[in-house]
Design an enzyme around this catalytic site. Structure first.
Site, PDB file in Angstrom:
ATOM      1  N   GLU A 323       0.797  -1.236   0.000  1.00 17.39           N
ATOM      2  CA  GLU A 323       0.000   0.000   0.000  1.00 17.39           C
ATOM      3  C   GLU A 323       0.828   1.283   0.000  1.00 17.39           C
ATOM      4  O   GLU A 323       0.528   2.203   0.759  1.00 17.39           O
ATOM      5  CB  GLU A 323      -0.912   0.023   1.228  1.00 17.39           C
TER       6      GLU A 323
HETATM    7  C1  NGO Z   1      -3.816  -4.522   5.158  1.00 17.72           C
HETATM    8  C2  NGO Z   1      -2.808  -3.418   5.413  1.00 17.72           C
HETATM    9  C3  NGO Z   1      -2.468  -3.264   6.892  1.00 17.72           C
HETATM   10  C4  NGO Z   1      -3.730  -3.259   7.749  1.00 17.72           C
HETATM   11  C5  NGO Z   1      -4.503  -4.536   7.470  1.00 17.72           C
HETATM   12  C6  NGO Z   1      -5.792  -4.574   8.275  1.00 17.72           C
HETATM   13  C7  NGO Z   1      -1.777  -5.226   4.522  1.00 17.72           C
HETATM   14  C8  NGO Z   1      -0.772  -6.126   3.973  1.00 17.72           C
HETATM   15  N1  NGO Z   1      -1.654  -3.927   4.680  1.00 17.72           N
HETATM   16  O1  NGO Z   1      -2.954  -5.668   4.977  1.00 17.72           O
HETATM   17  O2  NGO Z   1      -1.746  -2.072   7.077  1.00 17.72           O
HETATM   18  O3  NGO Z   1      -3.372  -3.224   9.102  1.00 17.72           O
HETATM   19  O4  NGO Z   1      -4.831  -4.663   6.105  1.00 17.72           O
HETATM   20  O5  NGO Z   1      -6.548  -5.704   8.038  1.00 17.72           O
END
Ligand code: NGO
Length: 515
Positions: A323
């Site tokens: 992300e």
């Molecule tokens: C996503 C995000 C995390 C969050 C999570 C919550 C990934 C790999 N990046 O998973 O920052 O904490 O969801 O479910």
């Protein structure tokens, strides 16, 4: 290979203590199990744990620690080949099919014998022995017994080499003792990797030599503005050692080049405008980026990866990569390529969230599949570069997702996950066509909404036990209807161990498991 007989319908009704077939308590289910009802063994007051010496000795001590409180027996650990009445542990299995983590466990009326090729297998074998006994064995003070081990011949080894759990220390920090408690629980289910998410926007959790502000500034808070915390080098080393003693390898993660708010607040030099922003303690993701290309960022990368590599005996260093919405695509690819090379140069294997497939990855890198919404495109891109996969599809393995809309803890961006959602999936077919590239599974426990050991336990159990079976037991031997009573049988043990768990109405918990 002998397949496991289907469980009689009657045992489903009386799961757990009333279970007529005590082998119906095993999670994960062994690959091969032959009940021998005429050969049960009773551990007697004068039983000894006979070991062949060397590395088996320590597993003998582990077994004694496990059995002494509830039995009240002395259970001396002795170096001998095993005589009538003993529990014998040996490292002479000489059986290539068992691999490093497999074992055989044979119960006869004169004793129990566990054999493996390696200590890890012996450790897995004693976990199985514990589950074969009445759950009263988990009590912390002497119980009446008798301590019957049902007659059985087991030959067992895992489906996947990587069976992991992830704990997010960044959104909320947890002390060493909490992590050790989680390790105790994971080891009971033959989990062999603990991935620690040590940094994110809201907190930096590991001291790094030469970069003191990461902890003096970056560790001070948490999601919602809590007090935060961090591990000193010796705290982290203590966790690594504790995990090793449970045959669990620690995989440390520093998330980059996004999810870096705590680092940006600690060092102005990591920011493109040279200004350190205040830490944003909301749950928002994707709003921070390292200033790719700046010399200070290169120095930061080298120092951080170097520290992780020095402190971590295991093979993997996780560099995050998820992300990074505030990093341009070209900066992202440049940075993650560089980060993977730094890990490689430090003698470790780079691991990252699947997003890092858009960078150039060294062959043998590990991509962690999580975002089921992209249909596996990034996982394919990673595999095309010679990477292997750890499967953490958020809709089956994310332990932070609510069980039902009524669950007070947790998030639900990936949907709600009742117990069946955690069990009913196949890592080999989750992304079609990549079965041969999957090395295992991992259950991430993100902690935006979790602030105590009780919270962690409630979201992890029973789903982490389910994932343990997904990672260990061949797909053809798994189905929910025979699993549910075996899962139910864990309840009384969890209750005795003080493990807070979600007593899903879909599981036939015995009466002594709940309330
Ligand atoms: C996503 C995000 C995390 C969050 C999570 C919550 C990934 C790999 N990046 O998973 O920052 O904490 O969801 O479910």
């Amino acid at each position: 290979m002998v397949s496991v007989p289907a469980m009689p319908a009657s045992s489903a009704a009386g799961a757990g203590e009333g279970n007529a077939d005590p082998t119906g308590r095993l999670v994960p289910l062994p690959i091969s199990l032959v009940p021998e009802p005429a050969s049960s063994f009773v551990i007697g007051a004068h039983a000894a744990i006979a070991v062949s010496g060397g590395s088996a000795q320590q597993i003998g001590v582990d077994l004694a620690d496990m059995l002494r409180p509830a039995t009240g027996f002395a259970l001396p650990v002795v170096t001998r080949s095993g005589s009538a009445g003993d529990i014998t542990l040996g490292l002479a299995a000489n059986d290539p099919t068992l691999g490093a983590e497999g074992y055989t466990l044979v119960v006869s009326h004169t004793g129990v014998r566990i054999e493996a090729n390696q200590p890890a297998g012996l450790f897995d074998g004693i976990q199985t022995l514990r589950q074969l006994l009445s759950s009263q064995i988990q009590a912390s003070s002497a119980q009446a017994g008798p301590w019957v081990v049902p007659g059985v011949r087991i030959s067992d080894y895992p489906r996947y080499a990587y069976r992991g759990a992830m704990l997010d220390l960044a959104r909320h920090f947890f002390p060493v003792a909490t992590v050790e408690k989680y390790i105790d629980e994971l080891a009971m289910y033959k989990i062999n990797v603990l991935h620690l998410h040590l940094s994110d926007d809201q907190g930096w959790r590991l001291a790094v030599d030469g970069w003191p502000a990461l902890t003096t500034v970056g560790s001070k808070t948490a999601v919602g503005g809590g007090s935060g915390g961090f591990y000193t080098t010796s705290d982290y080393t203590a966790i690594v050692k504790y995990a090793q003693a449970h045959f669990i390898a620690v995989v440390p993660e520093i998330d980059m080049p996004g999810h870096v708010g705590a680092a940006l607040s600690s060092y102005a030099s990591l920011n493109c405008d040279g200004v350190a922003p205040p830490i944003n303690t909301t749950e928002t993701v994707g709003h921070t980026s390292l200033c790719v290309g700046k010399p200070a960022v290169d120095q930061f990368l080298t120092a951080v990866v170097g520290e992780l590599a020095r402190l971590t005996p295991g093979p993997y260093i996780h560099i995050g990569g998820d992300e990074a919405a505030s990093t341009s695509a070209s900066d992202y690819a440049f940075f993650m390529t560089q980060a993977a090379q730094v890990v490689k140069a430090d003698g470790k294997t780079p691991m990252g969230w699947e997003d890092f497939a858009t960078a150039a990855l060294p062959t043998g890198s590990i991509a962690q599949y999580w975002d089921f919404r992209n249909g596996g495109a990034l996982a394919r891109q990673a595999v095309a570069q010679g990477a292997q996969l750890v499967m953490s599809p958020a809709d089956h393995t994310y332990l932070d997702q609510k069980y039902t809309p009524a669950t007070s803890l947790g998030l639900q961006w990936a949907g709600t996950h009742e117990v069946q959602d955690a069990y009913n999936w196949d890592p080999a077919t989750e992304v079609p066509g990549l079965a041969a590239d999957v090395i295992g599974v991992e259950g991430p426990l993100w902690t935006e909404t979790l602030t105590s050991l009780k919270d962690l336990q409630y979201m992890a159990w029973p789903r982490m036990a389910e994932l343990a079976e997904v990672g260990w037991t061949p797909q053809v031997q798994r189905n929910w209807s025979t699993f549910a009573p075996r899962l139910a049988a864990q309840g009384p043990a969890w209750k005795l161990l003080g493990i807070n768990y979600y007593a899903s109405p879909l599981v036939p918990w015995p009466e002594n498991a709940v309330g």
